[in-house]
Design a protein around this motif. Sequence first.
Motif, PDB file in Angstrom:
ATOM      1  N   LYS A 194      49.404 -42.887  23.816  1.00 51.97           N
ATOM      2  CA  LYS A 194      49.345 -42.635  22.387  1.00 51.97           C
ATOM      3  C   LYS A 194      49.254 -43.977  21.667  1.00 51.97           C
ATOM      4  N   LEU A 195      48.822 -43.921  20.413  1.00 51.44           N
ATOM      5  CA  LEU A 195      48.710 -45.158  19.642  1.00 51.44           C
ATOM      6  C   LEU A 195      50.039 -45.908  19.607  1.00 51.44           C
ATOM      7  N   GLU A 196      51.129 -45.148  19.498  1.00 55.64           N
ATOM      8  CA  GLU A 196      52.450 -45.771  19.377  1.00 55.64           C
ATOM      9  C   GLU A 196      52.976 -46.358  20.685  1.00 55.64           C
ATOM     10  N   ASP A 197      52.224 -46.201  21.771  1.00 50.47           N
ATOM     11  CA  ASP A 197      52.584 -46.869  23.025  1.00 50.47           C
ATOM     12  C   ASP A 197      52.135 -48.329  23.034  1.00 50.47           C
ATOM     13  N   SER A 198      51.375 -48.734  22.043  1.00 51.75           N
ATOM     14  CA  SER A 198      50.950 -50.129  21.951  1.00 51.75           C
ATOM     15  C   SER A 198      52.176 -51.025  21.818  1.00 51.75           C
ATOM     16  N   ALA A 199      52.310 -51.954  22.734  1.00 49.76           N
ATOM     17  CA  ALA A 199      53.498 -52.811  22.789  1.00 49.76           C
ATOM     18  C   ALA A 199      53.334 -53.806  23.924  1.00 49.76           C
ATOM     19  N   MET A 200      54.281 -54.737  23.994  1.00 49.06           N
ATOM     20  CA  MET A 200      54.432 -55.571  25.196  1.00 49.06           C
ATOM     21  C   MET A 200      55.367 -54.841  26.135  1.00 49.06           C
ATOM     22  N   TYR A 201      54.991 -54.776  27.388  1.00 51.55           N
ATOM     23  CA  TYR A 201      55.830 -54.148  28.393  1.00 51.55           C
ATOM     24  C   TYR A 201      56.285 -55.231  29.383  1.00 51.55           C
ATOM     25  N   PHE A 202      57.601 -55.343  29.512  1.00 49.93           N
ATOM     26  CA  PHE A 202      58.167 -56.360  30.389  1.00 49.93           C
ATOM     27  C   PHE A 202      58.823 -55.696  31.591  1.00 49.93           C
ATOM     28  N   CYS A 203      58.532 -56.247  32.736  1.00 47.00           N
ATOM     29  CA  CYS A 203      59.213 -55.876  33.966  1.00 47.00           C
ATOM     30  C   CYS A 203      60.321 -56.899  34.198  1.00 47.00           C
ATOM     31  N   ALA A 204      61.423 -56.471  34.753  1.00 51.01           N
ATOM     32  CA  ALA A 204      62.503 -57.387  35.101  1.00 51.01           C
ATOM     33  C   ALA A 204      63.113 -56.942  36.410  1.00 51.01           C
ATOM     34  N   SER A 205      63.688 -57.891  37.119  1.00 54.06           N
ATOM     35  CA  SER A 205      64.462 -57.549  38.304  1.00 54.06           C
ATOM     36  C   SER A 205      65.782 -58.304  38.246  1.00 54.06           C
ATOM     37  N   LYS A 206      66.751 -57.753  38.919  1.00 57.97           N
ATOM     38  CA  LYS A 206      68.094 -58.331  38.879  1.00 57.97           C
ATOM     39  C   LYS A 206      68.606 -58.557  40.294  1.00 57.97           C
ATOM     40  N   GLY A 207      69.125 -59.779  40.484  1.00 56.30           N
ATOM     41  CA  GLY A 207      69.759 -60.110  41.741  1.00 56.30           C
ATOM     42  C   GLY A 207      71.060 -60.827  41.474  1.00 56.30           C
ATOM     43  N   GLY A 208      71.522 -61.577  42.475  1.00 53.04           N
ATOM     44  CA  GLY A 208      72.791 -62.283  42.317  1.00 53.04           C
ATOM     45  C   GLY A 208      72.790 -63.301  41.205  1.00 53.04           C
ATOM     46  N   GLY A 209      71.611 -63.838  40.907  1.00 51.29           N
ATOM     47  CA  GLY A 209      71.493 -64.856  39.873  1.00 51.29           C
ATOM     48  C   GLY A 209      71.237 -64.319  38.494  1.00 51.29           C
ATOM     49  N   GLY A 210      71.258 -62.998  38.343  1.00 49.18           N
ATOM     50  CA  GLY A 210      71.034 -62.412  37.033  1.00 49.18           C
ATOM     51  C   GLY A 210      69.650 -61.804  36.898  1.00 49.18           C
ATOM     52  N   TYR A 211      69.237 -61.599  35.674  1.00 42.03           N
ATOM     53  CA  TYR A 211      67.976 -60.940  35.370  1.00 42.03           C
ATOM     54  C   TYR A 211      66.853 -61.962  35.255  1.00 42.03           C
ATOM     55  N   THR A 212      65.682 -61.571  35.764  1.00 40.98           N
ATOM     56  CA  THR A 212      64.479 -62.373  35.576  1.00 40.98           C
ATOM     57  C   THR A 212      63.391 -61.473  35.014  1.00 40.98           C
ATOM     58  N   PHE A 213      62.762 -61.931  33.934  1.00 45.08           N
ATOM     59  CA  PHE A 213      61.722 -61.154  33.275  1.00 45.08           C
ATOM     60  C   PHE A 213      60.349 -61.712  33.614  1.00 45.08           C
ATOM     61  N   GLY A 214      59.379 -60.808  33.674  1.00 44.26           N
ATOM     62  CA  GLY A 214      57.996 -61.221  33.783  1.00 44.26           C
ATOM     63  C   GLY A 214      57.454 -61.625  32.429  1.00 44.26           C
ATOM     64  N   SER A 215      56.204 -62.082  32.420  1.00 43.91           N
ATOM     65  CA  SER A 215      55.575 -62.542  31.180  1.00 43.91           C
ATOM     66  C   SER A 215      55.032 -61.394  30.339  1.00 43.91           C
ATOM     67  N   GLY A 216      55.021 -60.213  30.900  1.00 43.29           N
ATOM     68  CA  GLY A 216      54.652 -59.054  30.114  1.00 43.29           C
ATOM     69  C   GLY A 216      53.197 -58.643  30.218  1.00 43.29           C
ATOM     70  N   THR A 217      52.946 -57.387  29.915  1.00 40.25           N
ATOM     71  CA  THR A 217      51.597 -56.855  29.738  1.00 40.25           C
ATOM     72  C   THR A 217      51.486 -56.376  28.306  1.00 40.25           C
ATOM     73  N   ARG A 218      50.492 -56.889  27.602  1.00 40.80           N
ATOM     74  CA  ARG A 218      50.253 -56.406  26.236  1.00 40.80           C
ATOM     75  C   ARG A 218      49.342 -55.197  26.316  1.00 40.80           C
ATOM     76  N   LEU A 219      49.869 -54.038  25.979  1.00 38.22           N
ATOM     77  CA  LEU A 219      49.092 -52.798  25.996  1.00 38.22           C
ATOM     78  C   LEU A 219      48.640 -52.473  24.583  1.00 38.22           C
ATOM     79  N   THR A 220      47.350 -52.306  24.428  1.00 36.02           N
ATOM     80  CA  THR A 220      46.778 -51.929  23.139  1.00 36.02           C
ATOM     81  C   THR A 220      46.072 -50.595  23.310  1.00 36.02           C
ATOM     82  N   VAL A 221      46.537 -49.603  22.583  1.00 38.31           N
ATOM     83  CA  VAL A 221      45.923 -48.273  22.638  1.00 38.31           C
ATOM     84  C   VAL A 221      45.076 -48.100  21.389  1.00 38.31           C
ATOM     85  N   VAL A 222      43.784 -47.769  21.600  1.00 37.36           N
ATOM     86  CA  VAL A 222      42.868 -47.648  20.454  1.00 37.36           C
ATOM     87  C   VAL A 222      42.340 -46.231  20.328  1.00 37.36           C
TER      88      VAL A 222
END
Lengths: 111, 111
Positions: free
Chosen positions: B83-111
């Motif tokens: 849907k149009l409102e799904d347009s956003a940056m989507y970040f993946c993250a994983s968590k281990g002993g050292g805490g959370y690490t985030f990816g750089s993201g995917t910018r999704l644009t719905v037209v």
Amino acid sequence: GENVGLHLPTLSVQEGDNSIINCAYSNSASDYFIWYKQESGKGPQFIIDIRSNMDKRQGQRVTVLLNKTVKHLSLQIAATQPGDSAVYFCALEADDYKLSFGAGTTVTVRA
Amino acid sequence: EPEVTQTPSHQVTQMGQEVILRCVPISNHLYFYWYRQILGQKVEFLVSFYNNEISEKSEIFDDQFSVERPDGSNFTLKIRSTKLEDSAMYFCASKGGGGYTFGSGTRLTVV
């Protein structure tokens, strides 16, 4: 859900001055707190964290203070540099193994 | 330093189409996450994944969303009918002993 808020959406600071960014939270079960920096088009970048059994932690040019009594978290950046210009988010984890983010403070460093 | 890798960095799709966002978490991490950030807003939790199943999902994560870890290294987010409102940056993250690490993201644009 968790309410995580920042007191000010924007902060303008002179290069070389110290910056203080604040965050308030509502869930007293929160036990892990993180400050992230986000530059335009990038993901959240870890700055510093603190657990609930501490009230202060220092890194390189950054200090995080935690006041559990009033549920307040702050990030202090010493000698702010142009490269510190970014959006800063506080995030916290309670007993649910996920992070809840605050709304973000945009820091602009004036030369 | 280990990284969370996301592909693509930018995805443009037509409303109603399916999209799959891909992530490679840090290999020895056990918890995996998807977060979303609508432009100018805070980072919002979508879903957490542990031990090959969803451990928690938010109200945003409705029947149009699904996650998979198909091969022990990739972690995907599928949106079935965008849907149009799904347009956003989507970040993946994983968590281990050292805490959370985030990816750089995917910018999704719905037209």
